[in-house]
Design a protein around this motif. Structure first.
Motif, mmCIF file in Angstrom:
data_model
loop_
_atom_site.group_PDB
_atom_site.id
_atom_site.type_symbol
_atom_site.label_atom_id
_atom_site.label_comp_id
_atom_site.label_asym_id
_atom_site.label_seq_id
_atom_site.Cartn_x
_atom_site.Cartn_y
_atom_site.Cartn_z
ATOM 1 N N VAL A 84 0.739 -1.208 0.171
ATOM 2 C CA VAL A 84 -0.013 -0.043 -0.196
ATOM 3 C C VAL A 84 0.884 1.290 0.007
ATOM 4 N N ALA A 85 1.955 1.229 0.512
ATOM 5 C CA ALA A 85 2.873 2.304 0.835
ATOM 6 C C ALA A 85 3.483 2.824 -0.661
ATOM 7 N N ASN A 86 3.410 1.810 -1.561
ATOM 8 C CA ASN A 86 4.087 2.015 -2.937
ATOM 9 C C ASN A 86 2.756 2.575 -3.766
ATOM 10 N N PHE A 87 1.544 2.382 -3.468
ATOM 11 C CA PHE A 87 0.425 2.584 -4.405
ATOM 12 C C PHE A 87 0.281 3.820 -5.224
ATOM 13 N N GLY A 103 10.918 -2.907 -3.430
ATOM 14 C CA GLY A 103 11.326 -2.612 -1.947
ATOM 15 C C GLY A 103 11.980 -1.400 -1.929
ATOM 16 N N LEU A 104 11.002 -0.405 -1.234
ATOM 17 C CA LEU A 104 11.624 1.095 -1.215
ATOM 18 C C LEU A 104 11.247 1.390 0.425
ATOM 19 N N ASN A 105 12.464 2.008 0.968
ATOM 20 C CA ASN A 105 12.170 2.475 2.378
ATOM 21 C C ASN A 105 11.429 4.080 2.039
ATOM 22 N N ARG A 106 11.278 4.750 3.436
ATOM 23 C CA ARG A 106 10.399 5.976 3.367
ATOM 24 C C ARG A 106 11.237 6.914 2.577
ATOM 25 N N HIS A 107 12.552 6.960 2.792
ATOM 26 C CA HIS A 107 13.582 8.152 1.974
ATOM 27 C C HIS A 107 13.342 7.891 0.516
ATOM 28 N N VAL A 141 3.244 10.810 5.516
ATOM 29 C CA VAL A 141 2.470 9.437 6.277
ATOM 30 C C VAL A 141 3.465 8.228 5.744
ATOM 31 N N PHE A 142 4.044 8.383 4.449
ATOM 32 C CA PHE A 142 4.746 7.344 3.892
ATOM 33 C C PHE A 142 6.246 7.739 3.673
#
Length: 240
Positions: free
Chosen positions: A133-136, A203-207, A239-240
């Motif tokens: 969801v964080a990548n959507f 795979g992504l981190n917040r930054h 938020v992300f």
């Protein structure tokens, strides 16, 4: 008065008097349209009001007349019964963002079947998502440019940059103001090649998400400066 049935996605609303509402929608039959809804002060009207939330997908009867500046809404009901998006803070935040982006960027009052089907399918996919969801929102923006006329014009080049002005992957480092970094060019490739069901595998981190969103906004901004008025970008970055 001409009646028609269509599907629509709510982009926003404006209050009209005490019991009226102007509903702005992306529709399957008439592109971007504004609809007048009246009689919302009654119990029945209050139930209808709950349908007009940003990015809600509706099936409706429209009424068009040369004597009216705006179309009017007749019967209306859910086209997609959302199971999770309204109750999940992350999904609802993304839904608000998607609605605002479409509201700011899509202006044509002509049917665009491919764009509409993409948006409708994205609403279904967001509601069904259990992972990624964080990548959507990043996936949505990366794919939306295809329907707005400025998707990348060539295949990804390994270790290459992306030139915003030319819309091309390149081995030549572009000027700073037109440059998307090698890392973000690769992420753009991954987003464009990914089925929405598998975006968790990117795979992504917040930054990385914040930087890639900034890169997409610069790319959009070169072609459509109205992206800069989308207020919910800042909320997504928090938020992300």
């Amino acid at each position: 008065m001409k009646r028609y049935t269509a599907r629509g996605v709510v982009l926003g609303t404006i209050k009209y008097g005490d019991k009226g509402l102007v509903v702005q929608m992306l529709t399957s039959s008439h592109g971007r349209q504004s609809y007048m809804v009246q009689g919302l002060g009654s119990r029945r009207g209050h139930g209808k009001l709950a349908l007009f939330q940003p990015l809600f997908a509706l099936e409706f009867e429209g009424l068009e007349s040369q004597r009216m500046q705006m179309h009017r809404l007749g019967e209306v009901h859910n086209g997609i019964v959302l199971q999770s998006t309204p109750f999940d803070i992350k999904k609802s935040t993304i839904a608000l963002f998607m609605a605002e982006v479409l509201h700011r960027l899509v202006k044509e009052s002509e049917a665009n079947e491919m764009l509409f089907d993409f948006v409708w399918g994205s609403i279904e996919a967001l509601d069904a998502a259990t992972e990624g969801v964080a990548n959507f929102h990043l996936w949505f923006l990366a794919h939306l440019c295809r329907f707005l006329g400025f998707s990348p014009g060539n295949e990804y080049i390994p270790d290459g940059w992306f030139n915003i002005a030319e819309g091309l992957y390149t081995t030549q480092e572009p000027p700073r103001e037109y440059r998307i970094s090698q890392e973000n060019a690769l992420i753009l490739r991954d987003m464009l090649e990914s089925d929405v069901r598998y975006i968790a595998e990117i795979g992504l981190n917040r930054h990385q998400r914040v930087e890639f969103l900034e890169a997409l906004v610069r790319y959009y901004g070169y072609h459509l400066d109205t992206i800069n008025s989308v207020q919910s970008i800042r909320i997504l970055q928090e938020v992300f």
